[in-house]
Write a protein that holds these residues in place. Structure first.
Motif, PDB file in Angstrom:
ATOM      1  N   UNK A  37       0.868  -1.165   0.000  1.00 45.84           N
ATOM      2  CA  UNK A  37       0.000   0.000   0.000  1.00 45.84           C
ATOM      3  C   UNK A  37       0.909   1.221   0.000  1.00 45.84           C
ATOM      4  N   UNK A  38       0.590   2.183  -0.839  1.00 40.29           N
ATOM      5  CA  UNK A  38       1.409   3.383  -0.993  1.00 40.29           C
ATOM      6  C   UNK A  38       0.653   4.598  -0.479  1.00 40.29           C
ATOM      7  N   UNK A  39       1.404   5.588   0.034  1.00 42.50           N
ATOM      8  CA  UNK A  39       0.772   6.814   0.518  1.00 42.50           C
ATOM      9  C   UNK A  39       1.621   8.019   0.106  1.00 42.50           C
ATOM     10  N   UNK A  40       1.323   9.162   0.678  1.00 42.46           N
ATOM     11  CA  UNK A  40       1.953  10.434   0.306  1.00 42.46           C
ATOM     12  C   UNK A  40       3.478  10.318   0.272  1.00 42.46           C
ATOM     13  N   UNK A  41       4.058  10.728  -0.857  1.00 34.83           N
ATOM     14  CA  UNK A  41       5.504  10.716  -1.036  1.00 34.83           C
ATOM     15  C   UNK A  41       6.050   9.441  -1.637  1.00 34.83           C
ATOM     16  N   UNK A  42       5.239   8.375  -1.645  1.00 33.62           N
ATOM     17  CA  UNK A  42       5.698   7.118  -2.246  1.00 33.62           C
ATOM     18  C   UNK A  42       5.646   7.237  -3.766  1.00 33.62           C
ATOM     19  N   UNK A  43       6.561   6.544  -4.414  1.00 31.21           N
ATOM     20  CA  UNK A  43       6.631   6.585  -5.875  1.00 31.21           C
ATOM     21  C   UNK A  43       6.417   5.191  -6.450  1.00 31.21           C
ATOM     22  N   UNK A  44       6.070   5.160  -7.727  1.00 30.87           N
ATOM     23  CA  UNK A  44       5.918   3.881  -8.416  1.00 30.87           C
ATOM     24  C   UNK A  44       6.081   4.097  -9.910  1.00 30.87           C
ATOM     25  N   UNK A  45       6.306   2.985 -10.603  1.00 30.90           N
ATOM     26  CA  UNK A  45       6.415   3.024 -12.056  1.00 30.90           C
ATOM     27  C   UNK A  45       7.822   3.038 -12.590  1.00 30.90           C
ATOM     28  N   UNK A  46       8.820   3.118 -11.711  1.00 29.99           N
ATOM     29  CA  UNK A  46      10.188   3.243 -12.211  1.00 29.99           C
ATOM     30  C   UNK A  46      10.757   1.953 -12.775  1.00 29.99           C
ATOM     31  N   UNK A  47      10.308   0.787 -12.283  1.00 27.59           N
ATOM     32  CA  UNK A  47      10.889  -0.468 -12.768  1.00 27.59           C
ATOM     33  C   UNK A  47      10.724  -0.614 -14.280  1.00 27.59           C
ATOM     34  N   UNK A  48       9.527  -0.313 -14.785  1.00 26.48           N
ATOM     35  CA  UNK A  48       9.282  -0.435 -16.224  1.00 26.48           C
ATOM     36  C   UNK A  48      10.124   0.565 -17.012  1.00 26.48           C
TER      37      UNK A  48
END
Length: 181
Positions: free
Chosen positions: A78-89
């Motif tokens: 679960x992600x919240x404020x300040x967390x990032x995602x999408x960089x692996x791709x």
């Protein structure tokens, strides 16, 4: 809202990811990011799709899921404020390895693939040649194989550790921080 900006930016900049990024690149990244409002239930990235943006949560919460080989949805994080995602791709130039769905209305900051590659990917990666990799392993480093388990079973390097790319973020904290991979 200045407080809102401070919260997500501070959280993001405390991430180990940004320690290797030159300050000028971080400043440019903030200038190029686009604010994007999102609704609860919206799938921001979908497993199997091509990578197009890097995202940081400015407001809201999201869940990261992956469909198993038995087509069952597994919640990974679960992600919240300040967390990032999408960089692996974007780093590996492979399809998305998970789906990220908003759990609440919010706002994302996003950076295009083109700008991510120019500003963040190059400084984050330490490229080594095969010869340098072999030398590092001979000195005690460990091969880290990010292929799927079935690919790893078909062919693997002696002593290599298999952590599929989609699991790497989750398992990274379990790795020996004193060892090179």
């Amino acid at each position: 809202n200045a407080q809102l900006d401070d919260d997500w930016m501070t959280h993001m900049l405390q991430s180990k990811v940004f320690l290797k990024i030159p300050p000028v690149n971080i400043q440019r990244m903030f200038m190029l990011m686009q604010a994007t409002p999102v609704r609860a239930g919206a799938a921001i990235v979908t497993q199997g799709d091509a990578g197009d943006f890097y995202y940081i949560i400015r407001r809201g919460r999201a869940k990261v899921t992956r469909c198993s080989s038995a087509q069952r949805e597994i919640t990974l994080a679960e992600l919240s404020v300040g967390d990032s995602f999408g960089e692996e791709a974007l780093i590996s130039d492979v399809p998305r390895n998970a789906t990220v769905t908003m759990l609440a209305d919010g706002e994302l900051m996003r950076l295009s693939k083109e700008h991510f590659v120019a500003l963040l990917r190059a400084p984050r990666l330490n490229w080594v040649s095969l010869e340098q990799g072999v030398a590092l392993v001979q000195e005690g480093a460990c091969w880290l194989d990010v292929r799927t388990e079935s690919e790893h079973q078909n062919q693997s390097l002696p002593g290599g550790l298999n952590i599929p790319l989609w699991m790497l973020r989750i398992k990274a904290g379990d790795l020996d921080s004193t060892r090179k991979y």
